[in-house]
Design a protein around this motif. Structure first.
Motif, PDB file in Angstrom:
ATOM      1  N   SER A  36       0.845  -1.207   0.000  1.00 45.16           N
ATOM      2  CA  SER A  36       0.000   0.000   0.000  1.00 45.16           C
ATOM      3  C   SER A  36       0.875   1.251   0.000  1.00 45.16           C
ATOM      4  O   SER A  36       0.432   2.326  -0.385  1.00 45.16           O
ATOM      5  CB  SER A  36      -0.981  -0.009   1.175  1.00 45.16           C
ATOM      6  N   GLN A  37       2.113   1.112   0.461  1.00 45.51           N
ATOM      7  CA  GLN A  37       3.122   2.164   0.260  1.00 45.51           C
ATOM      8  C   GLN A  37       4.307   1.516  -0.453  1.00 45.51           C
ATOM      9  O   GLN A  37       5.086   0.803   0.184  1.00 45.51           O
ATOM     10  CB  GLN A  37       3.594   2.742   1.596  1.00 45.51           C
ATOM     11  N   THR A  38       4.434   1.755  -1.741  1.00 49.71           N
ATOM     12  CA  THR A  38       5.583   1.152  -2.442  1.00 49.71           C
ATOM     13  C   THR A  38       6.884   1.832  -1.998  1.00 49.71           C
ATOM     14  O   THR A  38       7.950   1.237  -2.095  1.00 49.71           O
ATOM     15  CB  THR A  38       5.434   1.240  -3.971  1.00 49.71           C
ATOM     16  N   TYR A  39       6.784   3.071  -1.551  1.00 48.15           N
ATOM     17  CA  TYR A  39       7.889   3.707  -0.839  1.00 48.15           C
ATOM     18  C   TYR A  39       7.320   4.120   0.507  1.00 48.15           C
ATOM     19  O   TYR A  39       6.472   5.015   0.583  1.00 48.15           O
ATOM     20  CB  TYR A  39       8.453   4.915  -1.601  1.00 48.15           C
ATOM     21  N   GLY A  40       7.763   3.474   1.577  1.00 52.77           N
ATOM     22  CA  GLY A  40       7.121   3.602   2.883  1.00 52.77           C
ATOM     23  C   GLY A  40       7.394   4.912   3.603  1.00 52.77           C
ATOM     24  O   GLY A  40       8.380   5.597   3.332  1.00 52.77           O
ATOM     25  N   LEU A  41       6.502   5.220   4.535  1.00 56.84           N
ATOM     26  CA  LEU A  41       6.601   6.427   5.357  1.00 56.84           C
ATOM     27  C   LEU A  41       6.390   6.070   6.821  1.00 56.84           C
ATOM     28  O   LEU A  41       5.856   5.012   7.137  1.00 56.84           O
ATOM     29  CB  LEU A  41       5.540   7.439   4.912  1.00 56.84           C
ATOM     30  N   PRO A  42       6.781   6.968   7.731  1.00 58.84           N
ATOM     31  CA  PRO A  42       6.570   6.693   9.153  1.00 58.84           C
ATOM     32  C   PRO A  42       5.086   6.615   9.516  1.00 58.84           C
ATOM     33  O   PRO A  42       4.219   7.085   8.777  1.00 58.84           O
ATOM     34  CB  PRO A  42       7.222   7.901   9.842  1.00 58.84           C
ATOM     35  N   SER A  43       4.821   6.057  10.692  1.00 53.54           N
ATOM     36  CA  SER A  43       3.469   6.013  11.239  1.00 53.54           C
ATOM     37  C   SER A  43       2.907   7.419  11.391  1.00 53.54           C
ATOM     38  O   SER A  43       3.640   8.365  11.681  1.00 53.54           O
ATOM     39  CB  SER A  43       3.514   5.338  12.616  1.00 53.54           C
ATOM     40  N   ARG A  44       1.573   7.541  11.262  1.00 49.99           N
ATOM     41  CA  ARG A  44       0.942   8.855  11.487  1.00 49.99           C
ATOM     42  C   ARG A  44       1.144   9.327  12.922  1.00 49.99           C
ATOM     43  O   ARG A  44       1.047  10.518  13.203  1.00 49.99           O
ATOM     44  CB  ARG A  44      -0.538   8.807  11.114  1.00 49.99           C
ATOM     45  N   PHE A  45       1.434   8.396  13.827  1.00 46.39           N
ATOM     46  CA  PHE A  45       1.663   8.795  15.218  1.00 46.39           C
ATOM     47  C   PHE A  45       3.056   9.414  15.418  1.00 46.39           C
ATOM     48  O   PHE A  45       3.374   9.874  16.507  1.00 46.39           O
ATOM     49  CB  PHE A  45       1.471   7.597  16.154  1.00 46.39           C
TER      50      PHE A  45
END
Lengths: 414, 414
Positions: free
Chosen positions: A54-63
């Protein structure tokens, strides 16, 4: 001294021996019998989570949305400015590329790597114009090095609140590229070559002169950082990397290396990035970033409770490896050796740690680094006794954190 | 052998000695006199670039939009699936968090760290329920370790095209957390404790049994990866990390540790993650990932020109350090020692490199790793002679790349 040398049993004994420490750990949390109150099934276990990819390039948690680069507010413009790494929120020695500090003099150019060229000319036998593909065909190396702005923090900026405010213009990454010496050999240096003038492809045409000895030693032309290609903020697609030297000499968006007999005396090595001494003369070409350290936890704006804490922070030296980090928890009266996380690498950030039980009495904590040359990080008063207060760059003084009775941690200079 | 031991002069001589290599470097590029055709001023120097802080959490250049996790197409569902690291596009040994491989069994939960709890119960003296704040107060450690799925690539998946298709279920990061042994000591292990059953807070309640010896050795409870907090895809806010063991034992989104006398015999250690042997029996609890390597450049779907190339790739072993990587450029007839990038770390990816001049003749290249125990990475035929072809997990065979006359690189198994 390294954690690797210390068996887990030693730490088990440490926790068990210190009744206060163990009690504090439990009192600080919500430890209790699971028979009495086992955690329920949280809602995130009751329905399927997000898809793979769902993120082919990942990001940090919204928290973790608050863990971002520290950008000063209300500046008249932002094309020549800096943003700082949130050191107080990070662990280990590496800085994620998304949080690596920035300092730009003409904004961040948007460079097409297929059209980017590096020209090598001046006192060489065979002037070269190289593509990125050419550069990637040379033998490569990877090294973990810190990079630090020489204005970190400046002499007047010690009134900041957080570790990031104070010394957030330092970060650390694994860099990959080709030795500058290899590429210069391809061009063929003439005997009278003494300097290499590097120019960036930004709108400031950032220009710095590099002594030939550094160019033939460990200088790199890097195209990758922490595994992936350089980010635009860090010089994509190509930068110089001068281990241990002040950050802006590691010219980003590198387009030109002019081999010369004399330095360029560019704006960034005359009007700026020089050190005004007490006698009114300006110290020029201060390349090496001297040994420095800071406690990142506990640090400014954090609040601690009495009981066990691990004091941790970062140390580094432009001259090589960190030999020792000493920590004081009594306003500098006594100093204890902190443990250094192995491997301790030359000119990389080094993580230090010291177990500590706070009894609730107001105090001041601080760290000081000693590097492999024996150099000891100075106090601010020792530094200014030599340098005066007219300087802006190259402040590597000890940073004290004051801890109030209520556990609030504040800048010890403020 | 390490690049650090090799003075730049050696490489200068290397380039100068190999006339073919030097000529190829120049022929492959656009080397020419700068008097003849210096590069013009590119448009990105003519106007100011983007502001400092325009990305408070930075992202790669738009020209790197193709460097993403490799997600299989057309699966019936994606909550239990995997995505792979694009190894062929990366340098060094670290994997950026955004490109770290994924394998989820019930999707990616969206966990609020303030509400997350870790329960430790079973054969302990003092059952505990710990918050993330509690866990962060324990003494911490940081280590660079690889993590690999035991289905990397599986036995039937060797028909992939890229290095990522073949072994992209391996990545490497700096992890920070507390030793599991320290937390278990806080709870107090009872003498009959032999296993710790770890459970994740995902919708699959991923469950694996960990032998007590590993829990008391180097197992970690980690909350940070490459400096910042774990990403949701990697277990935010807490996971187990078992250095060198098959990936899914490093349970993500960790919520429970049940200390037991027997393993749980969960789905993921009975129906799955066991190795069906030629005699029809299933080999269970194959924890350690054996030594393995792959050439990442040149590799499948890339195309090379005759002339100088650096062959480079990655090697790793769940049993410790890589001692040697041997590379063949003649379809396995002869093998040469590659240079290993220092520092070579235990159970971390290790970058190897070998200079090579391709004469344009079709050939096959491959690497094989030898770890500090003396174990040699097997060929696929040696592996299947023992394991047969009924297995799915724990394929660590040599990966050959075939190079055609036109320079196209393809999977040597295909």
């Amino acid at each position: 001294m390294s954690h690797d040398d210390e068996p887990p049993a030693a730490r088990r004994r440490f926790l068990a021996q210190g009744a206060a420490a163990a009690a504090a750990l439990l009192a600080g949390g919500q430890a209790r019998s699971d028979e009495a109150a086992p955690p329920g099934i949280p809602e995130w276990m009751k329905t399927p989570g997000a898809d793979v990819g769902s993120q082919t390039y990942g990001l940090p948690s919204r928290f973790e949305a608050g863990v971002i680069r520290n950008v000063p507010k209300g500046l008249p413009q932002y094309i020549s400015a800096s943003s700082r790494t949130p050191l107080q929120d990070l662990d280990g020695i590496l800085t994620p590329n998304g949080l690596f500090y920035e300092r730009h003099h003409g904004g961040i150019p948007d460079i097409d790597p297929a059209r980017h060229r590096l020209m090598i000319h001046g006192l060489v036998d065979r002037p070269l114009v190289l593509t990125m593909d050419d550069l990637r065909r040379f033998p490569s190396e990877s090294h973990i090095y810190f990079l630090e702005c020489s204005g970190n923090p400046g002499f007047e900026a010690i009134k900041g609140r957080t570790a990031s405010d104070l010394v957030g213009l330092v970060s650390c990454a694994e860099w990959t590229g080709v030795r500058l010496a290899t590429v210069l050999a391809e061009a063929g240096l003439r005997p009278e070559a003494r300097w290499v003038v590097a120019e960036g492809a930004d709108s400031a045409a950032m220009t710095r002169s590099i002594p030939i000895a550094k160019c033939l030693d460990d200088a790199l032309l890097v195209y990758s950082q922490n595994g992936e290609r350089l980010r635009p903020q860090q010089g994509y697609p190509l930068r110089v990397l001068l281990p241990g030297f002040e950050g802006n000499m590691s010219v980003k968006w590198l387009r030109r290396l002019n081999v010369t007999a004399e330095p360029a005396y560019s704006r960034e090595e005359t009007a700026k990035y020089t050190d005004l001494m007490p006698d009114g003369t300006a110290r020029q070409f201060t390349f090496v970033m001297e040994a420095k350290s800071i406690v990142t936890r506990p640090s400014g704006t954090q609040r601690i409770a009495p009981g066990f804490h691990e004091i941790t922070g970062l140390a580094w030296s432009g001259r090589g490896r960190i030999r020792d980090v000493q920590v004081s928890t009594d306003a500098g009266r006594t100093w204890q050796d902190a443990a250094l996380q192995a491997p301790v690498l030359s000119r990389a950030l080094t993580r230090f740690r010291l177990p500590w039980t706070w009894d609730g009495t107001p105090t001041t904590i601080a760290s000081r680094a000693i590097d492999e040359t024996g150099y000891v990080q100075p106090s601010f008063s020792d530094l200014t006794a030599v340098r005066g207060l007219k300087s802006f760059y190259h402040n590597n003084a000890v940073v004290p954190w004051r801890i109030a009775a209520d556990g609030e941690v504040v800048n010890g200079y403020a």
